[in-house]
Motif scaffolding. Structure first.
Motif, PDB file in Angstrom:
ATOM      1  N   TYR A 171       0.871  -1.162   0.000  1.00 54.04           N
ATOM      2  CA  TYR A 171       0.000   0.000   0.000  1.00 54.04           C
ATOM      3  C   TYR A 171       0.918   1.225   0.000  1.00 54.04           C
ATOM      4  O   TYR A 171       1.666   1.429   0.941  1.00 54.04           O
ATOM      5  CB  TYR A 171      -0.907  -0.024   1.235  1.00 54.04           C
ATOM      6  N   TYR A 172       0.848   2.004  -1.076  1.00 52.64           N
ATOM      7  CA  TYR A 172       1.784   3.093  -1.286  1.00 52.64           C
ATOM      8  C   TYR A 172       1.153   4.425  -0.902  1.00 52.64           C
ATOM      9  O   TYR A 172       0.190   4.877  -1.505  1.00 52.64           O
ATOM     10  CB  TYR A 172       2.216   3.095  -2.751  1.00 52.64           C
ATOM     11  N   TYR A 173       1.741   5.065   0.108  1.00 52.93           N
ATOM     12  CA  TYR A 173       1.331   6.407   0.535  1.00 52.93           C
ATOM     13  C   TYR A 173       2.234   7.395  -0.183  1.00 52.93           C
ATOM     14  O   TYR A 173       3.249   7.826   0.334  1.00 52.93           O
ATOM     15  CB  TYR A 173       1.436   6.531   2.053  1.00 52.93           C
ATOM     16  N   ARG A 174       1.866   7.741  -1.408  1.00 53.85           N
ATOM     17  CA  ARG A 174       2.671   8.615  -2.255  1.00 53.85           C
ATOM     18  C   ARG A 174       2.843  10.001  -1.639  1.00 53.85           C
ATOM     19  O   ARG A 174       3.878  10.642  -1.803  1.00 53.85           O
ATOM     20  CB  ARG A 174       2.024   8.722  -3.636  1.00 53.85           C
ATOM     21  N   GLY A 175       1.845  10.476  -0.900  1.00 60.46           N
ATOM     22  CA  GLY A 175       1.938  11.795  -0.275  1.00 60.46           C
ATOM     23  C   GLY A 175       3.058  11.893   0.729  1.00 60.46           C
ATOM     24  O   GLY A 175       3.648  12.962   0.919  1.00 60.46           O
ATOM     25  N   GLY A 176       3.381  10.782   1.383  1.00 57.86           N
ATOM     26  CA  GLY A 176       4.508  10.699   2.304  1.00 57.86           C
ATOM     27  C   GLY A 176       4.581  11.839   3.307  1.00 57.86           C
ATOM     28  O   GLY A 176       3.582  12.451   3.667  1.00 57.86           O
ATOM     29  N   MET A 177       5.780  12.115   3.759  1.00 51.67           N
ATOM     30  CA  MET A 177       5.982  13.120   4.804  1.00 51.67           C
ATOM     31  C   MET A 177       5.611  14.534   4.355  1.00 51.67           C
ATOM     32  O   MET A 177       5.219  15.350   5.179  1.00 51.67           O
ATOM     33  CB  MET A 177       7.419  13.074   5.328  1.00 51.67           C
ATOM     34  N   LEU A 178       5.679  14.818   3.073  1.00 51.20           N
ATOM     35  CA  LEU A 178       5.276  16.146   2.598  1.00 51.20           C
ATOM     36  C   LEU A 178       3.811  16.391   2.925  1.00 51.20           C
ATOM     37  O   LEU A 178       3.455  17.405   3.529  1.00 51.20           O
ATOM     38  CB  LEU A 178       5.524  16.284   1.093  1.00 51.20           C
ATOM     39  N   ASP A 179       2.940  15.450   2.551  1.00 44.65           N
ATOM     40  CA  ASP A 179       1.514  15.611   2.828  1.00 44.65           C
ATOM     41  C   ASP A 179       1.223  15.484   4.320  1.00 44.65           C
ATOM     42  O   ASP A 179       0.400  16.225   4.860  1.00 44.65           O
ATOM     43  CB  ASP A 179       0.693  14.589   2.051  1.00 44.65           C
ATOM     44  N   TRP A 180       1.878  14.542   4.978  1.00 43.66           N
ATOM     45  CA  TRP A 180       1.668  14.330   6.423  1.00 43.66           C
ATOM     46  C   TRP A 180       1.923  15.635   7.185  1.00 43.66           C
ATOM     47  O   TRP A 180       1.107  16.071   7.984  1.00 43.66           O
ATOM     48  CB  TRP A 180       2.592  13.218   6.911  1.00 43.66           C
ATOM     49  N   ASP A 181       3.068  16.249   6.904  1.00 44.81           N
ATOM     50  CA  ASP A 181       3.418  17.503   7.573  1.00 44.81           C
ATOM     51  C   ASP A 181       2.491  18.647   7.150  1.00 44.81           C
ATOM     52  O   ASP A 181       2.079  19.458   7.981  1.00 44.81           O
ATOM     53  CB  ASP A 181       4.864  17.895   7.278  1.00 44.81           C
ATOM     54  N   ALA A 182       2.157  18.726   5.855  1.00 47.03           N
ATOM     55  CA  ALA A 182       1.292  19.802   5.359  1.00 47.03           C
ATOM     56  C   ALA A 182      -0.083  19.758   6.016  1.00 47.03           C
ATOM     57  O   ALA A 182      -0.715  20.803   6.211  1.00 47.03           O
ATOM     58  CB  ALA A 182       1.155  19.715   3.842  1.00 47.03           C
ATOM     59  N   LEU A 183      -0.535  18.566   6.381  1.00 46.12           N
ATOM     60  CA  LEU A 183      -1.839  18.419   7.023  1.00 46.12           C
ATOM     61  C   LEU A 183      -1.772  18.629   8.530  1.00 46.12           C
ATOM     62  O   LEU A 183      -2.790  18.553   9.218  1.00 46.12           O
ATOM     63  CB  LEU A 183      -2.422  17.033   6.704  1.00 46.12           C
ATOM     64  N   GLY A 184      -0.578  18.863   9.048  1.00 48.57           N
ATOM     65  CA  GLY A 184      -0.433  19.142  10.474  1.00 48.57           C
ATOM     66  C   GLY A 184      -0.531  17.913  11.355  1.00 48.57           C
ATOM     67  O   GLY A 184      -0.776  18.027  12.558  1.00 48.57           O
ATOM     68  N   LEU A 185      -0.320  16.740  10.789  1.00 46.68           N
ATOM     69  CA  LEU A 185      -0.370  15.512  11.580  1.00 46.68           C
ATOM     70  C   LEU A 185       0.900  15.368  12.411  1.00 46.68           C
ATOM     71  O   LEU A 185       1.978  15.816  12.000  1.00 46.68           O
ATOM     72  CB  LEU A 185      -0.569  14.293  10.660  1.00 46.68           C
ATOM     73  N   THR A 186       0.771  14.747  13.574  1.00 41.29           N
ATOM     74  CA  THR A 186       1.900  14.584  14.494  1.00 41.29           C
ATOM     75  C   THR A 186       2.998  13.758  13.869  1.00 41.29           C
ATOM     76  O   THR A 186       2.748  12.733  13.234  1.00 41.29           O
ATOM     77  CB  THR A 186       1.410  13.895  15.784  1.00 41.29           C
ATOM     78  N   SER A 187       4.223  14.193  14.067  1.00 50.14           N
ATOM     79  CA  SER A 187       5.383  13.384  13.682  1.00 50.14           C
ATOM     80  C   SER A 187       6.325  13.328  14.877  1.00 50.14           C
ATOM     81  O   SER A 187       6.199  14.118  15.816  1.00 50.14           O
ATOM     82  CB  SER A 187       6.087  13.962  12.449  1.00 50.14           C
TER      83      SER A 187
END
Length: 192
Positions: A171-187
């Motif tokens: 299952y490929y999450y192409r958005g990766g860390m760019l999208d994760w961070d842009a959406l304000g999700l915790t890292s």
């Protein structure tokens, strides 16, 4: 001295290609796909040329990656990643190199650099039989890297499937860390 200079130049170019240490100035023209820098489309108001430039929020200057890097792989988004983090039969796999992972990653993800995944498929539920992998009992792998232009996950996915990992378990999450961070999700930081 020439060897050192050649090594530094080589490392700089590979960093640029994979979006790691090199800094690209905002506004710099970037490739869209491979070496293609523009696409012209016809609209009701006439032709418009679509280009791509480096932005302040971009993580790297790579080329756009396909949504499905290998036939049979499932594209997913953030909701599926969040669900996979609680699925005992799944592993959310950060395929970036360690230098990127320590700067921030998805909590609960496991880091295996893209250059090592095909050799470490035992960590994904596969068993080595001589020179072949048996992935009959493999976990579902939710793979990600730096985002839509990062080639690391697609390269690793191609190597995994070449060596016997079933594409339909990826299952490929192409958005990766760019999208994760842009959406304000915790890292989380400093994860190895």
């Amino acid at each position: 001295m020439k060897h050192i200079a050649a090594w530094v130049l080589g490392m700089s170019l590979s960093s640029l290609a994979f979006g790691q240490a090199a800094t690209i100035a905002v506004g710099t023209p970037l490739n869209i796909i491979d070496t293609q820098k523009s696409v012209t489309v016809n609209t009701v108001k006439g032709p418009i040329t679509i280009t791509r430039t480096m932005t302040a929020c971009a993580k790297n200057g790579g080329n756009l990656q396909p949504l499905v890097p290998v036939t049979g792989v499932h594209p997913v988004g953030e909701i599926e990643i969040l669900e996979a983090l609680s699925d005992r039969n799944a592993i959310v796999l950060d395929m970036r190199d360690t230098n990127d992972r320590v700067k921030g990653t998805i909590p609960g993800s496991v880091g295996i650099p893209y250059t090592e995944v095909a050799a470490r498929m035992n960590e994904l539920g596969c068993k080595k039989n001589g020179s072949q992998w048996n992935c009959e009992s493999a976990k579902k792998v939710y793979a990600f890297c730096n985002g839509p232009v990062c080639p690391q996950s697609p390269m690793a996915i191609k190597a995994m499937t070449r060596d016997g990992f079933p594409a339909d378990k990826i299952y490929y999450y192409r958005g990766g860390m760019l999208d994760w961070d842009a959406l304000g999700l915790t890292s989380v930081k400093d994860e190895f």
